[in-house]
Design an enzyme around this catalytic site. Sequence first.
Site, PDB file in Angstrom:
ATOM      1  N   LYS A 148      13.463  11.953  28.216  1.00 19.23           N
ATOM      2  CA  LYS A 148      12.245  11.482  27.533  1.00 19.23           C
ATOM      3  C   LYS A 148      11.224  10.997  28.562  1.00 19.23           C
ATOM      4  O   LYS A 148      10.042  11.323  28.473  1.00 19.23           O
ATOM      5  CB  LYS A 148      12.617  10.330  26.579  1.00 19.23           C
ATOM      6  CG  LYS A 148      11.436   9.560  26.048  1.00 19.23           C
ATOM      7  CD  LYS A 148      11.842   8.502  25.052  1.00 19.23           C
ATOM      8  CE  LYS A 148      12.243   7.183  25.637  1.00 19.23           C
ATOM      9  NZ  LYS A 148      11.175   6.366  26.241  1.00 19.23           N
TER      10      LYS A 148
ATOM     11  N   ASP B  51      16.848  -0.044  31.079  1.00 19.74           N
ATOM     12  CA  ASP B  51      17.089   0.779  29.884  1.00 19.74           C
ATOM     13  C   ASP B  51      18.576   0.951  29.569  1.00 19.74           C
ATOM     14  O   ASP B  51      18.923   1.532  28.539  1.00 19.74           O
ATOM     15  CB  ASP B  51      16.420   2.154  30.039  1.00 19.74           C
ATOM     16  CG  ASP B  51      14.902   2.061  29.894  1.00 19.74           C
ATOM     17  OD1 ASP B  51      14.408   0.978  29.540  1.00 19.74           O
ATOM     18  OD2 ASP B  51      14.225   3.075  30.142  1.00 19.74           O
TER      19      ASP B  51
ATOM     20  N   ARG C 213      13.687   7.286  18.820  1.00 21.29           N
ATOM     21  CA  ARG C 213      12.642   7.457  19.841  1.00 21.29           C
ATOM     22  C   ARG C 213      13.227   7.993  21.147  1.00 21.29           C
ATOM     23  O   ARG C 213      12.522   8.649  21.911  1.00 21.29           O
ATOM     24  CB  ARG C 213      11.954   6.113  20.127  1.00 21.29           C
ATOM     25  CG  ARG C 213      11.039   5.639  19.018  1.00 21.29           C
ATOM     26  CD  ARG C 213      10.301   4.375  19.436  1.00 21.29           C
ATOM     27  NE  ARG C 213       9.905   4.464  20.826  1.00 21.29           N
ATOM     28  CZ  ARG C 213      10.082   3.510  21.736  1.00 21.29           C
ATOM     29  NH1 ARG C 213      10.637   2.370  21.402  1.00 21.29           N
ATOM     30  NH2 ARG C 213       9.697   3.686  22.970  1.00 21.29           N
TER      31      ARG C 213
ATOM     32  N   CYS D 148       5.079  -4.733  22.777  1.00 24.43           N
ATOM     33  CA  CYS D 148       6.060  -3.990  21.973  1.00 24.43           C
ATOM     34  C   CYS D 148       7.259  -4.888  21.763  1.00 24.43           C
ATOM     35  O   CYS D 148       7.245  -6.049  22.164  1.00 24.43           O
ATOM     36  CB  CYS D 148       6.420  -2.682  22.639  1.00 24.43           C
ATOM     37  SG  CYS D 148       7.469  -2.908  24.052  1.00 24.43           S
TER      38      CYS D 148
HETATM   39  C1  UD1 Z   1       9.031   3.008  32.154  1.00 21.47           C
HETATM   40  C2  UD1 Z   1       9.964   3.679  31.182  1.00 21.47           C
HETATM   41  C3  UD1 Z   1      10.781   2.639  30.418  1.00 21.47           C
HETATM   42  C4  UD1 Z   1      11.479   1.689  31.377  1.00 21.47           C
HETATM   43  C5  UD1 Z   1      10.513   1.133  32.410  1.00 21.47           C
HETATM   44  C6  UD1 Z   1      11.204   0.316  33.494  1.00 21.47           C
HETATM   45  C7  UD1 Z   1       8.727   5.684  30.606  1.00 21.47           C
HETATM   46  C8  UD1 Z   1       8.047   6.450  29.544  1.00 21.47           C
HETATM   47  N1  UD1 Z   1       9.177   4.467  30.251  1.00 21.47           N
HETATM   48  O1  UD1 Z   1       8.143   2.205  31.382  1.00 21.47           O
HETATM   49  O2  UD1 Z   1      11.725   3.322  29.611  1.00 21.47           O
HETATM   50  O3  UD1 Z   1      12.041   0.623  30.660  1.00 21.47           O
HETATM   51  O4  UD1 Z   1       9.799   2.201  33.059  1.00 21.47           O
HETATM   52  O5  UD1 Z   1      12.180   1.067  34.116  1.00 21.47           O
HETATM   53  O6  UD1 Z   1       8.909   6.153  31.714  1.00 21.47           O
HETATM   54  N2  UD1 Z   1       3.995  -4.156  34.430  1.00 21.47           N
HETATM   55  C9  UD1 Z   1       2.926  -4.983  34.644  1.00 21.47           C
HETATM   56  N3  UD1 Z   1       1.675  -4.410  34.666  1.00 21.47           N
HETATM   57  C10 UD1 Z   1       1.484  -3.064  34.505  1.00 21.47           C
HETATM   58  C11 UD1 Z   1       2.592  -2.239  34.292  1.00 21.47           C
HETATM   59  C12 UD1 Z   1       3.847  -2.826  34.262  1.00 21.47           C
HETATM   60  O7  UD1 Z   1       3.066  -6.194  34.784  1.00 21.47           O
HETATM   61  O8  UD1 Z   1       0.341  -2.627  34.554  1.00 21.47           O
HETATM   62  C13 UD1 Z   1       5.363  -4.746  34.371  1.00 21.47           C
HETATM   63  C14 UD1 Z   1       5.980  -4.561  32.989  1.00 21.47           C
HETATM   64  O9  UD1 Z   1       5.632  -5.602  32.126  1.00 21.47           O
HETATM   65  C15 UD1 Z   1       7.451  -4.586  33.319  1.00 21.47           C
HETATM   66  C16 UD1 Z   1       7.510  -3.938  34.698  1.00 21.47           C
HETATM   67  O10 UD1 Z   1       6.207  -4.014  35.229  1.00 21.47           O
HETATM   68  O11 UD1 Z   1       7.906  -5.913  33.451  1.00 21.47           O
HETATM   69  C17 UD1 Z   1       7.975  -2.499  34.673  1.00 21.47           C
HETATM   70  O12 UD1 Z   1       7.098  -1.722  33.911  1.00 21.47           O
HETATM   71  P1  UD1 Z   1       6.847  -0.193  34.208  1.00 21.47           P
HETATM   72  O13 UD1 Z   1       7.664   0.221  35.391  1.00 21.47           O
HETATM   73  O14 UD1 Z   1       5.390   0.027  34.255  1.00 21.47           O
HETATM   74  O15 UD1 Z   1       7.441   0.466  32.915  1.00 21.47           O
HETATM   75  P2  UD1 Z   1       6.820   1.609  32.021  1.00 21.47           P
HETATM   76  O16 UD1 Z   1       6.182   2.640  32.859  1.00 21.47           O
HETATM   77  O17 UD1 Z   1       6.040   0.996  30.920  1.00 21.47           O
END
Ligand code: UD1
Length: 418
Positions: free
Chosen positions: A22, A305, A397, A116
């Site tokens: 996914k 995850d 999902r 979320c």
């Molecule tokens: C992706 C995965 C998700 C997984 C996550 C962490 C996809 C579609 N989803 O989510 O399944 O749980 O990686 O392995 O690939 N953060 C910030 N600011 C930002 C972006 C992130 O503070 O702009 C923080 C988030 O709150 C979180 C951490 O960084 O605590 C990791 O987030 P991120 O690596 O961005 O996860 P996703 O890309 O949303």
Amino acid sequence: METLSINGGRELSGELEIVTAKNSLLPILAGSIISDKEIIINKVAKFSDVLYMTKILESLGVKLQFNNDSLYINSKYADKFVVNDDFTKKVRSSIFMLGPLLSRFRKAKVAYPGGCNIGNRPINLHIKGLESLNVKIEEKHGYIICDGRNMKASEVHLDFPSVGATENIMMASVRLKGVTTIYNCAREPEIEDLQNFLNSIGCKVSGAGSSTITIEGVQTFKASTFTPINDRIVAGTYLIACAMCGGNIRLIGCEKKYNQALIGKLKQSGALINEKGNTTEIIVKNRLKSIPSIETQPYPGFPTDLQNQILALQTITKGTSIIVENLYESRFKICTELSRMGADINVKCRMAIINGVNKLYGAKVVASDLRGGAGLVLAGLVAEGYTTIEDIYHIDRGYLSIEEDFCKLNADIKRIKS
Ligand code: UD1
């Protein structure tokens, strides 16, 4: 309303093929709008999030057609750059459209995705990264409005290795004249997969899988046929299921190298794990030992995850385990439900202390998020008696048909539509 009904207590056995990831499919589909040439993605696993992403592309004017599990994508006539909140409310990954839309149209307007069920999910790193490429960004009326007319290749430093921000910035840079370098990138295998996809359509991206990614801008693209990697989180969930229920299963398309952190922990607990080619086998004969300490980390650390699933395992292992969740503030919601099934868990802020019990008991429980729902399925599979899980749309999902998969592995589980 659909529920899952599980009659627990059966050992797992058999063989299963793991579907495509996914977390690879979502950015790859988003990135397909970058090029105006035909793209075919093979083995598309139709997770509900993935299907929403195809709807987003259609709303932007992209032509899509499924031929079994191959998806034909033609973005030649794509002419829109707005993703509204009907989509962003349903699939958080719609934020991945920012980079590709900026690449293609030099502008993008995407409704703010918001939080979320696993906590507040900020996008400041996406915004800051795009601003480093000289994108002008305004947040107005619930939308992130990006003006990329003066975008230019640059050096981007991420304060934290965010998966989504790394992917968005990669996709935003592929058409910019010159070289963009992203430092402190996330290193997840799905990012390397996105790099391979982007290069297959004619981009010049290198370094993914390490913490520095370099993107040399290109102006022409080519047709491509691409098959994404398999889903390491689905595979990991099923390995943990066998660790809980006992037995012997073989997962085809489960490459050990992508799940080293989990496999290390399972071996430490007493499970036997063998790998032959792209197939991983797990054999569990006795009750496993608790893992004293688990902390979630960005890849290659232990994946958040798989945290709820390994937590479910710790409820029935011998000993005490401490799990620290470093990525999401609300990823222990499963604990209340597991306690209803007889688990002994104490949660303090981002830490859960789990004392293994001899047995879990079937109960009526509710899934509150995707991986928590999967953790409840695992608990139901090992529990004595019947477990009913509600709100299973969360599970859909990220698992294609979790009940069919577990039936193939000898479990007694069915979906009930009412
Ligand atoms: C992706 C995965 C998700 C997984 C996550 C962490 C996809 C579609 N989803 O989510 O399944 O749980 O990686 O392995 O690939 N953060 C910030 N600011 C930002 C972006 C992130 O503070 O702009 C923080 C988030 O709150 C979180 C951490 O960084 O605590 C990791 O987030 P991120 O690596 O961005 O996860 P996703 O890309 O949303």
